[in-house]
Design an enzyme around this catalytic site. Structure first.
Site, PDB file in Angstrom:
ATOM      1  N   ASN A 116       0.832  -1.206   0.000  1.00 61.15           N
ATOM      2  CA  ASN A 116       0.000   0.000   0.000  1.00 61.15           C
ATOM      3  C   ASN A 116       0.870   1.261   0.000  1.00 61.15           C
ATOM      4  OD1 ASN A 116      -2.236   1.647   0.116  1.00 61.15           O
ATOM      5  ND2 ASN A 116      -2.343   1.578   2.342  1.00 61.15           N
ATOM      6  N   GLU A 490     -18.818  11.261   5.347  1.00 63.28           N
ATOM      7  CA  GLU A 490     -17.996  10.418   6.233  1.00 63.28           C
ATOM      8  C   GLU A 490     -17.299  11.174   7.372  1.00 63.28           C
ATOM      9  OE1 GLU A 490     -15.457   7.847   3.835  1.00 63.28           O
ATOM     10  OE2 GLU A 490     -17.021   7.588   2.329  1.00 63.28           O
ATOM     11  N   CYS A 649      -9.355   3.076  -6.629  1.00 67.15           N
ATOM     12  CA  CYS A 649      -8.474   4.189  -6.969  1.00 67.15           C
ATOM     13  C   CYS A 649      -7.066   3.713  -7.290  1.00 67.15           C
ATOM     14  CB  CYS A 649      -8.465   5.244  -5.887  1.00 67.15           C
ATOM     15  SG  CYS A 649      -8.478   4.633  -4.218  1.00 67.15           S
ATOM     16  N   HIS A 701      -5.820  14.158  -5.568  1.00 64.24           N
ATOM     17  CA  HIS A 701      -4.600  14.091  -4.763  1.00 64.24           C
ATOM     18  C   HIS A 701      -3.752  15.344  -4.909  1.00 64.24           C
ATOM     19  CE1 HIS A 701      -5.876   9.918  -5.450  1.00 64.24           C
ATOM     20  NE2 HIS A 701      -5.673   9.862  -4.164  1.00 64.24           N
ATOM     21  N   CYS A 733     -11.534  10.244  -6.440  1.00 69.05           N
ATOM     22  CA  CYS A 733     -11.534   9.559  -5.148  1.00 69.05           C
ATOM     23  C   CYS A 733     -12.260  10.441  -4.126  1.00 69.05           C
ATOM     24  CB  CYS A 733     -10.083   9.309  -4.731  1.00 69.05           C
ATOM     25  SG  CYS A 733      -9.901   8.133  -3.374  1.00 69.05           S
TER      26      CYS A 733
HETATM   27  N1  GLN Z   1     -15.377   6.393   0.249  1.00 67.23           N
HETATM   28  C1  GLN Z   1     -13.997   6.652   0.488  1.00 67.23           C
HETATM   29  C2  GLN Z   1     -13.763   8.148   0.595  1.00 67.23           C
HETATM   30  O1  GLN Z   1     -14.353   8.868  -0.122  1.00 67.23           O
HETATM   31  C3  GLN Z   1     -13.117   6.115  -0.618  1.00 67.23           C
HETATM   32  C4  GLN Z   1     -11.673   6.348  -0.355  1.00 67.23           C
HETATM   33  C5  GLN Z   1     -10.744   5.511  -1.206  1.00 67.23           C
HETATM   34  O2  GLN Z   1     -11.115   4.926  -2.157  1.00 67.23           O
HETATM   35  N2  GLN Z   1      -9.507   5.456  -0.877  1.00 67.23           N
HETATM   36  O3  GLN Z   1     -12.987   8.608   1.374  1.00 67.23           O
HETATM   37 ZN    ZN Z   2     -10.371   6.164  -4.070  1.00 63.51          ZN
END
Ligand code: GLN
Ligand code: ZN
Length: 779
Positions: A116, A490, A649, A701, A733
């Protein structure tokens, strides 16, 4: 007999580097202040290794962003768009390449093998020029030397560097990256010369691509490179380091025959085939660096088992040629278990982080030379035994449920086109629906709120009130921006894996077990130590609350089983697929509970699907089969009208596109903008895709705000290969790492771009007519 460490984590025990980088980027601290933090971290790491009794201590494994980017800087291979015209490569150019700046997008970021960690992909072309530009390796060596510590500088090897690069856009397909080898070797020689002049006697070249399936031309490149390098070097010992998988037999043959290479490092944790190759013969004049301590996990080493392996190797290569080492850089494990004050004692006894792994390496080395620390070994054996016998690990009901899954396919009853129609009838979305992918900016205030709630500084009531208010703002903002399918943002989640892991049984958490993901971004993977189950609903409360705040469709947001698995430290006492199936069953319960409370769209994120792909091709099909099966388990039983989304992603998806399709999601949003729209090429090549798809229209990003025109162009490119009736428009993302000052104009431009295209589509609608489209124009 001596000991060696392949590489070490950079962030520091309390993520000191992360905070220093972010302060610098925000203009809150100077370059000198950042450098000071870096220097302190390097020095304390080297000292720690000295104290642990490590003989071969690596240098040049520290980085302000990424070691592949450092290699690009070392070789002066700066893409021209960054306007560098020689001289020192300062932080401005360096971080522009990594993160982009107001005018220029960043270079591509991609996964480092199956970890990762993400590296910055070098961009090369037939006319690329190379010259020795960054002296970081020699500077770091001198820095350690000034403190009396002699280190082994680590360089990413020339062949792996080229194989991990990409040709710049528009370069002829016949161009081979390896054709640049003779151009970069002179620069490597210059660096080696300078290192030798500084007093270096060992250099480590990391060539992890050696564990991939390489053809003979690629293998010959290693022979060529190391023969060339050796020809200009005398008095220097070259260690060729490989890691992340068993080494294929032909690669083994190639490198063991290299005269210029006096030592070879192998990963002996991730497979047993390399050991067989060594058993069949290892050149007597070379050193064998035996990577027996796992750099990819947090489990304590089974010291007796490793000692047995090492004794066998000692018998084969001789005591003076065997070096005890880690399986790969410790970059991929956590920093120091000692900082885990709150962790359950029993669990803690089963673990080892980087600092403890240093001690494991040195204790194994001592044990081999008859200086065995009996107390250390018996404590280790007791911990191994307690883990095997612990009732915290086994849950019979979960084991039983997983065994019942075998042999079934778990597919939704209706095909995806029919499901999409049924969903469209219910959802009545406009053509090219717009949506965000989950998170909205995680402000300092939010982080503080969650932190204070966690330590009981604020009451549950106040916490719920504050999060509710935050969701309300996010919902309002999306309505103002006129997005079609909303997310709740979130705000209650610190991390997409940790949030779920904290609510599932079988998962444990560290306080400081951070791992670098890219740049300053770190993740704290949960530790899956036991059978996984879901004691109660995890997201239903917040999702249904959010849903009640708007008339527009609200997505329920979940992290999928493959990602929960691949972004956790996984148990090493049962196969990965069994753990994945256990998680899938837990997520299935959550999906069904969301459906029950009326959430019609559920996004199950699987950004880590590709990451778990084994490096060796022969193992990939099996992985994809159980991983994709696990995803289907989570949603095979929902109604046709419930729309299942997934999101992925950063990756190369093209070679696994059929597995992605086999996940059978209704809609997939997928990274696209930072990989030069490689994703779209797969559709050019004729892959027929009939589910909904949202290739990201801009890179989240980077702080850069995409213009309306740019997004219009991007959508047009997508429409050239994908039917407008299946296309969704979304960022690449989630938005949690961005600021509102970036997110608002970016999303507003995205919606404006969609509206322009929609007008054009409607004007031309006769050409684009299809049943689903009709349904959409009807609404
Ligand atoms: N649902 C997550 C977000 O929006 C997706 C994040 C990801 O794919 N790394 O933060
Ligand atoms: Zn993502």
């Amino acid at each position: 007999m001596v000991s060696h460490i392949v590489g070490y984590p950079r962030m520091g025990p309390k993520r000191e580097l992360k905070f220093a980088l972010e302060a610098f980027w925000d203009g809150k601290s100077s370059a000198e202040e950042l450098q000071k933090v870096g220097d302190n971290l390097k020095l304390s790491t080297w000292k720690q290794m000295v104290d642990a009794g490590i003989k071969f201590i690596p240098s040049n494994t520290f980085s302000y962003y990424d070691h592949v980017l450092d290699t690009t800087a070392m070789l002066g291979a700066i893409p021209p768009r960054y306007g560098w015209s020689g001289g020192d490569i300062g932080f401005d150019v360096y971080f522009s390449m990594a993160r982009g700046n107001a005018c220029i997008p960043a270079m591509e970021l991609t996964k480092w093998f199956d970890t990762n960690y993400h590296y910055i992909v070098p961009e090369l072309e037939p006319n690329s020029k190379f010259f020795y530009a960054s002296r970081k390796a020699v500077q770091e060596y001198r820095e350690a030397k000034a403190h009396g510590i002699d280190t082994v500088p680590v360089l990413l090897g020339p062949v792996s560097y080229l194989l991990l690069s990409k040709p710049v856009k528009g370069v002829d397909k016949s161009f081979s990256l390896l054709s640049l080898l003779d151009k970069i070797l002179p620069v490597y020689k210059e660096i080696v010369d300078e290192l030798m002049a500084a007093g270096v006697s060992w250099i480590q070249f990391d060539e992890p691509t050696l564990v991939m399936d390489l053809d003979s031309r690629q293998l010959n490149a290693f022979t060529h490179a190391y023969t060339e390098l050796e020809s200009s070097i005398s008095g220097l010992t070259i260690l060729l380091e490989t890691y992340f998988a068993d080494i294929p037999a032909d690669a083994y043959k190639t490198i063991t025959a290299l005269k210029g290479v006096s030592a070879i490092g192998f990963d002996l944790v991730r497979g047993s085939k390399t050991l067989d190759l060594i058993r069949n013969g290892f050149p007597p004049e070379k050193y064998l660096f035996a990577g027996v301590v796992d750099g990819r996990n947090i489990w304590a080493n089974d010291l007796e088992a490793s000692l047995t392996t090492l004794k066998t190797l000692k018998g084969m290569v001789g005591e003076d040629k065997l070096v005890v080492s880690t399986s790969c850089s410790l970059l991929h494990t956590a920093f120091d278990l000692e900082t885990e004050i709150k962790m359950n004692k029993e669990l803690k006894s089963w673990l080892a982080f980087a600092a403890q792994k240093l001690l494991e390496v040195s204790s194994l080395e001592k044990a081999l030379t008859n200086l065995k620390n009996e107390a250390f070994f018996s404590a280790n054996a007791a911990a191994q035994a307690s883990r095997k016998a612990s009732s915290r690990v086994t849950n019979a009901a979960v084991q039983e449920a997983v065994s019942l899954l075998r042999g079934s396919d778990h597919r939704r009853a209706t095909n995806v086109s029919d499901r999409l129609e049924a969903q469209q009838r219910k959802l009545k979305l406009p053509i090219l629906p717009t949506t965000a992918l989950g998170s909205f900016p995680q402000t300092l205030g939010l982080r503080k709120l969650r932190r204070e709630y966690k330590i009981n500084k604020i009451s549950e009531e106040d916490y719920v009130k504050a999060i509710k208010e935050e969701i309300n703002q996010v919902v309002k903002l999306q309505e103002e921006l006129d997005l079609d399918v909303l997310v709740h943002g979130e705000p209650e989640r610190n991390d997409m894996v940790e949030y779920f892991g904290e609510q599932l049984s079988g998962f444990a958490f560290s306080e400081n077990g951070w791992i670098q993901s890219y740049g300053s971004r770190c993740v704290k993977p949960p530790i899956i130590y036991g059978d996984v189950s879901r004691p109660k609903a995890m997201t239903v409360f917040w999702s249904s609350l959010a849903e009640s705040m708007t008339k527009r469709p609200m997505k329920g947001m979940l992290t999928g089983p493959i990602t929960l698995l691949n972004w956790s430290f996984v148990r090493n006492d049962q196969p990965r697929f069994d753990t994945c199936y256990q998680i899938a069953l837990a997520i299935k319960d959550e999906v069904e509970d969301l459906e029950k409370v009326g959430i019609n769209i559920i996004q199950i994120d699987e950004p880590a699907l590709r990451e778990g792909l084994p490096i060796r091709k022969s193992e990939q099909a099996f992985y994809l089969e159980w991983a994709v099966h696990s995803f289907r388990i989570t949603n095979c039983c929902v109604q046709d009208t419930t729309q299942i989304h997934t999101h992925m992603c950063y990756s190369n998806f093209n070679d696994i596109i059929h597995s992605i399709m086999d996940m059978d999601a209704d809609v997939i949003s997928i990274e696209n903008s930072r990989s030069d729209e490689k994703l779209l090429s797969v559709f050019h090549e004729g892959v027929k895709y009939s589910a909904g798809i949202g290739p990201g229209v801009y890179d989240i990003h980077s702080p850069r705000i995409p213009s309306v025109e740019e997004i219009v162009e991007c959508i047009k490119k997508m429409l050239a290969v994908l039917d407008c009736t299946i296309l969704w428009v979304n960022p690449d993302c989630g938005l949690k790492t961005r600021k509102y000052s970036e997110v608002k104009p970016a999303l507003s431009n995205m919606v404006a771009a969609v509206k322009i295209i929609r007008k054009q589509l409607i004007a031309n609608k006769s050409e684009l007519f299809s049943s689903l489209w009709k349904a959409r124009t009807d609404c």
